[in-house]
Scaffold this active site. Structure first.
Site, PDB file in Angstrom:
ATOM      1  N   LEU A   1      39.441  10.537  13.618  1.00  0.00           N
ATOM      2  CA  LEU A   1      40.769  10.781  13.174  1.00  0.00           C
ATOM      3  C   LEU A   1      41.622   9.543  13.462  1.00  0.00           C
ATOM      4  CD1 LEU A   1      42.793  13.215  12.616  1.00  0.00           C
ATOM      5  CD2 LEU A   1      43.084  13.639  15.169  1.00  0.00           C
ATOM      6  N   ASP A   2      42.317   8.991  12.504  1.00  0.00           N
ATOM      7  CA  ASP A   2      42.744   7.511  12.561  1.00  0.00           C
ATOM      8  C   ASP A   2      43.745   7.412  14.019  1.00  0.00           C
ATOM      9  OD1 ASP A   2      41.338   7.012  10.706  1.00  0.00           O
ATOM     10  OD2 ASP A   2      42.901   7.469   9.062  1.00  0.00           O
ATOM     11  N   GLU A   3      43.936   6.282  14.246  1.00  0.00           N
ATOM     12  CA  GLU A   3      45.080   5.859  15.517  1.00  0.00           C
ATOM     13  C   GLU A   3      46.351   6.690  15.161  1.00  0.00           C
ATOM     14  OE1 GLU A   3      46.764   2.105  17.660  1.00  0.00           O
ATOM     15  OE2 GLU A   3      45.467   1.860  15.581  1.00  0.00           O
TER      16      GLU A   3
ATOM     17  N   SER B   1      47.020   9.329  13.345  1.00  0.00           N
ATOM     18  CA  SER B   1      47.208  10.752  13.191  1.00  0.00           C
ATOM     19  C   SER B   1      46.760  11.555  14.321  1.00  0.00           C
ATOM     20  CB  SER B   1      45.924  11.066  12.215  1.00  0.00           C
ATOM     21  OG  SER B   1      46.136  10.402  11.016  1.00  0.00           O
TER      22      SER B   1
END
Length: 266
Positions: A123-125, A127
């Protein structure tokens, strides 16, 4: 306590494959358990990782094998923005740093080595939402394995002009990195808010899909991974996955348990 499974197939199959399909372990874990003499077939201890189980035979895991598998740790974290899922670059903060006693909900031990607890699907930074961290090979296979087909759900707030034609393109017809995307479920649930349900996880998939249609993602929130949800888990808090949740995730048909969330596609 030992654990047994009877093979109901029609053709011989390698033990590690059968153990993986049965939800007993990952194939790598199966090979290790076989090498340690903790697996038997119809009462005969098996030491050959290449051994096949025949239709009607029963595979049994010794109690010590079950103890090894039970020691695996799986945690659910409601990740805020500003944290990275995996090993961070200099200056970045790993989400595992949030696994503190003060942030825990419910019972269960604090993981002994937080920074080495791998995320199962990034899960991206920038997000937020549901993140699974686990040392359980079966859970990893169910979520991000090559045959994984769990639905993964996001709520996405965008800036730009939303039209029916753009939503139709988001559902089907876009390609990333030279490969067509699988059909997605996309619906508008607010003036500038979309719900995405994906069954794949390309790098920053939703953001890149939106960019193709002149939509800028302002906030992306993952709410489900298969049958696992964020219900009752506030942002920045974490808890242990329950046995019932694990069973629903790794058992056949778990992907039909409701809307799901994403792996690397944010």
């Amino acid at each position: 306590m030992s654990l047994s499974r009877t093979y109901s197939g029609t053709e011989p199959v390698r033990l590690n494959k059968f153990m993986g399909q049965s939800g007993l372990s990952s194939r790598r874990e199966a090979d290790a358990l076989i090498a340690e003499g903790l697996v038997s077939v119809d009462g005969e201890t098996v030491l050959d990782a290449g051994r096949k189980i025949l239709p009607g035979q029963t595979l049994t895991l010794a109690g010590a094998a079950q103890d090894k598998l039970d020691s695996a740790v799986t945690l659910l974290l409601h990740k805020p923005m500003g944290y990275v899922s995996g090993q961070p670059e200099p200056g970045k903060i790993p989400a595992a740093r949030l696994l503190t006693a003060a942030a825990q909900l419910g019972d269960g031990a604090l993981p002994s080595s937080r920074d080495s607890l791998p995320p199962i699907g990034r899960l991206d930074e920038d997000s937020r939402g549901l993140l699974i961290l686990s040392t359980d090979g079966v859970v990893a296979k169910a979520v991000i394995g090559p045959d994984a087909d769990l639905p993964k759900t996001y709520q996405v707030w965008v800036r730009g002009t939303l039209t029916d034609s753009k939503i139709a393109r988001l559902r089907f017809g876009l390609a990333l990195d030279g490969r067509n995307l699988k059909r997605a479920e996309v619906e508008q649930i607010g003036p500038l808010c979309l719900r995405f349900v994906l069954r794949e996880g390309r790098n920053r998939q939703i953001r890149r899909m939106c960019e193709m249609l002149d939509l800028r993602v302002m906030d992306l929130w993952r709410t489900h991974i298969g049958p696992i949800t964020l219900d009752g888990l506030p942002e920045g808090r974490w808890r242990h996955m329950t046995a019932a949740e694990r069973a629903s995730l790794v058992s056949p048909g778990a992907a039909e348990g409701g809307s799901g969330a994403g792996q690397a596609g944010t």
